[in-house]
Scaffold this motif. Structure first.
Motif, mmCIF file in Angstrom:
data_model
loop_
_atom_site.group_PDB
_atom_site.id
_atom_site.type_symbol
_atom_site.label_atom_id
_atom_site.label_comp_id
_atom_site.label_asym_id
_atom_site.label_seq_id
_atom_site.Cartn_x
_atom_site.Cartn_y
_atom_site.Cartn_z
ATOM 1 N N GLU A 256 -0.969 9.323 -5.487
ATOM 2 C CA GLU A 256 -1.039 10.893 -5.040
ATOM 3 C C GLU A 256 -0.156 11.649 -5.957
ATOM 4 N N ARG A 257 0.433 11.056 -7.012
ATOM 5 C CA ARG A 257 1.075 12.084 -7.993
ATOM 6 C C ARG A 257 0.065 12.713 -8.843
ATOM 7 N N PRO B 135 -4.960 13.494 -2.901
ATOM 8 C CA PRO B 135 -4.615 12.757 -1.612
ATOM 9 C C PRO B 135 -5.640 11.641 -1.284
ATOM 10 N N VAL C 219 0.133 4.022 -2.676
ATOM 11 C CA VAL C 219 -0.468 5.485 -2.313
ATOM 12 C C VAL C 219 0.607 6.405 -2.898
ATOM 13 N N ALA C 220 1.840 6.321 -2.812
ATOM 14 C CA ALA C 220 2.662 7.417 -3.617
ATOM 15 C C ALA C 220 2.334 7.583 -5.001
ATOM 16 N N GLN C 221 1.990 6.550 -5.773
ATOM 17 C CA GLN C 221 1.918 6.562 -7.200
ATOM 18 C C GLN C 221 0.562 7.185 -7.348
ATOM 19 N N TRP D 216 0.716 -1.351 0.054
ATOM 20 C CA TRP D 216 0.111 0.061 -0.013
ATOM 21 C C TRP D 216 0.907 1.344 -0.049
ATOM 22 N N PRO D 217 1.966 1.457 0.892
ATOM 23 C CA PRO D 217 2.518 2.869 0.979
ATOM 24 C C PRO D 217 3.190 3.097 -0.543
ATOM 25 N N ALA D 218 3.825 2.177 -1.346
ATOM 26 C CA ALA D 218 4.229 2.456 -2.526
ATOM 27 C C ALA D 218 3.113 2.872 -3.677
#
Length: 302
Positions: A79-80, A84, A75-77, A71-73
């Motif tokens: 939110e680009r 949010p 999320v980063a993709q 999930w963290p990776a």
């Protein structure tokens, strides 16, 4: 309009959007056809990422832990896109004796925002798909507005997937959103009558969940609202008397054995199934998307 695609995803909810987003990240030409039905699960989903809080066991627990790590990776993709998704670490579980336990790595997010963020990178058309018909090179996807063609199709129609030959039915879940309540993070209460009880602060209010019943009705049930008010009083006493911003109703897709269907379709070559996640759609979405991409890369078919 160009009506042929490499991949068509039928269903643009949390699972369908994230599968399509992951395929798009991998370079596929993807179209999402979404019926935009009332009662879709993602609009009523909590967004808790808690394998232990949900008391998962066996293969489902293993898949949930892998998905949680992804999930963290993801999320980063997402939110680009500039949207949010309100990913937060930490879920507190209230113990019967009054203590509180927190499991490292668990967290929460906001499912409607996840869907909006994923769709920023996708072509999404509002269409009700009536049938999937093999023909020529690939599949014919029949809609009220005409046919589309695709080399491969992903069936992610949630509780409506049963219309396409897979064993999925609807299970109704209900929750409340309360307004003007201080931020309390995410809290799990002890289970009651087999239901999980939880509360989490989100951008749209304090979410209180959740009920479960074998029903396809999308009409809010006053008895459920009363029970959920009791959950709020128990887990978040400061929410007592708060106004209701929304009574959420969602139809969760469930299978006979309670396990998601993430596999080639049993009878339709070139169709891959990603549905049946029940109450664990948000938790299992990343590993589901990775599984579908892997099946396509391997050239697996029915």
């Amino acid at each position: 309009m160009h009506r042929t695609r490499e991949v068509i995803v039928v269903g643009g909810g949390l699972i369908g959007s994230l599968v399509a987003f992951t395929l798009r990240q991998a370079g596929a030409d993807v179209l999402v056809l979404d019926a935009d039905r009332r009662g879709v699960a993602w609009r009523a989903a909590a967004g808790l990422l808690t394998p232990d809080g949900e008391r998962l066991r066996g293969p489902l627990h293993v898949a949930a832990l892998e998905s949680l790590r992804r999930w963290p990776a993801l999320v980063a993709q997402l939110e680009r896109s500039g949207v949010p998704v309100s990913f937060r670490a930490g879920v507190a579980r209230m113990q019967p004796g009054g203590g509180v336990q927190t499991t490292p790595g668990e967290g929460s997010l906001h499912p409607p925002s996840v869907v909006r963020a994923a769709r920023q990178a996708l072509e999404v058309v509002t269409e009700h798909v009536h049938a999937l018909v093999p023909g020529g090179c690939g599949m014919r996807v029949r809609t009220a507005a005409g046919d589309w063609r695709a080399q491969r199709v992903v069936l992610a129609a949630g509780a409506w997937s049963g219309a396409f030959g897979v064993p999925v039915t609807a299970q109704r879940g209900q929750a409340l959103l309360l307004r003007d309540v201080p931020d309390v993070g995410a809290r799990y209460g002890p289970p009651a009558r087999g239901f999980s009880r939880y509360a989490l602060s989100r951008p749209d209010g304090l979410y209180i969940g959740a009920t479960s019943s074998r029903s396809e009705s999308v009409t809010p049930d006053p008895r459920a609202a009363c029970w959920l008010r009791g959950v709020a009083r128990r887990i978040v006493p400061e929410a007592n008397g708060a106004d209701v911003a929304a009574h959420l109703v969602g139809l969760r897709p469930v299978t006979p054995d309670g396990l998601p269907l993430v596999a080639p379709h049993p009878t339709l070559p070139g169709v891959f199934v990603a549905t049946g996640h029940g109450r664990h759609g948000a938790l299992l979405a990343p590993v589901t998307a990775a599984r579908i991409v892997g099946l396509m890369e391997q050239g697996v078919s029915a």
